[in-house]
Scaffold this active site. Structure first.
Site, PDB file in Angstrom:
ATOM      1  N   ILE A  63       0.796  -1.125   0.115  1.00 56.48           N
ATOM      2  CA  ILE A  63      -0.045  -0.113  -0.072  1.00 56.48           C
ATOM      3  C   ILE A  63       0.854   1.259   0.120  1.00 56.48           C
ATOM      4  CG2 ILE A  63      -0.172  -0.277   2.502  1.00 56.48           C
ATOM      5  CD1 ILE A  63      -2.966   1.117   2.177  1.00 56.48           C
ATOM      6  N   SER A  64       0.837   1.977  -1.091  1.00 61.04           N
ATOM      7  CA  SER A  64       1.646   3.201  -1.001  1.00 61.04           C
ATOM      8  C   SER A  64       1.675   4.089   0.016  1.00 61.04           C
ATOM      9  CB  SER A  64       1.365   4.113  -2.438  1.00 61.04           C
ATOM     10  OG  SER A  64       1.629   3.360  -3.428  1.00 61.04           O
TER      11      SER A  64
END
Length: 213
Positions: A63-64
């Site tokens: 997840i960025s």
């Protein structure tokens, strides 16, 4: 896991951090202040969910970090009702931010495990993407093109021609380009054949894999 006042307080702190890093778009900051990011992560990361960090989400994906999500979304300058193609649904957090700022979101994920998980999670949180699909992001979604904007959430060695072809005239493509570290790149379609390119600093992304389904 629930969403509590404590989580809300942590989100407010995260918004302050993003503002200090230069994010100014009010709609994006509001979306980040409302979306329960801890619910998009494995419960073991719950205590860290509102730090400006990337985390593994399974299937070799991440997840960025919230700054990257906000930065990419800000580059798109999304207006309410814009038709946006997202390549790499992942956890669904970026999808949620796009939906919250008013985009009509079409999203593609190549990892079946993540696709199934996110397809169940988003509706539970009241987040309605227009279309979620399982497939090769390099190909985009030609049947639904053209798009006002395209956002790629994985690093690519080069800019896929198929994605450029699916932009409306005046449309924007945001993509991290490069092999080891990536340069955040903004492509604006000027007319049928002309594209304008802008480059922003270095970012680190998992690779965008081709034909892996």
């Amino acid at each position: 896991m629930k969403d509590t006042p404590k989580h809300q307080g942590l989100r407010n702190q995260l918004v302050t951090v993003l503002q200090q890093k230069g994010i100014t778009n009010k709609n994006i900051l509001e979306a980040i202040s409302k979306i329960p990011r801890h619910l998009f992560l494995n419960s073991s990361f719950e205590d860290y969910a509102y730090q400006d960090l990337a985390f593994p989400i399974g299937a070799g994906q991440t997840i960025s970090q919230p700054y990257t999500v906000a930065f990419q979304t800000e580059l798109l300058e999304v207006k309410k009702g814009d038709k946006v193609l997202e390549i790499g649904t992942g956890s669904g957090y970026q999808t949620a931010v796009l939906c919250m700022v008013g985009a009509v979101v079409y999203s593609v994920e190549r990892q079946n495990e993540l696709f199934k998980k996110t397809s169940l999670l988003l509706p539970k949180l009241g987040i309605r993407a227009k279309h979620l699909s399982f497939g090769d992001g390099y190909k985009g979604l030609p049947n639904y093109a053209p798009f006002d904007s395209i956002i790629v959430t994985a690093g690519a060695p080069e800019i896929p021609k198929a994605l450029m072809a699916q932009l409306k005239i005046g449309g924007k493509l945001v993509i991290p380009v490069g092999e080891n570290s990536q340069i955040m790149t903004l492509i604006i379609r000027k007319d049928e054949t002309q594209f304008e390119k802008h480059e922003f600093g270095d970012f680190k992304f998992v690779p965008l894999l081709e034909d892996k389904n």
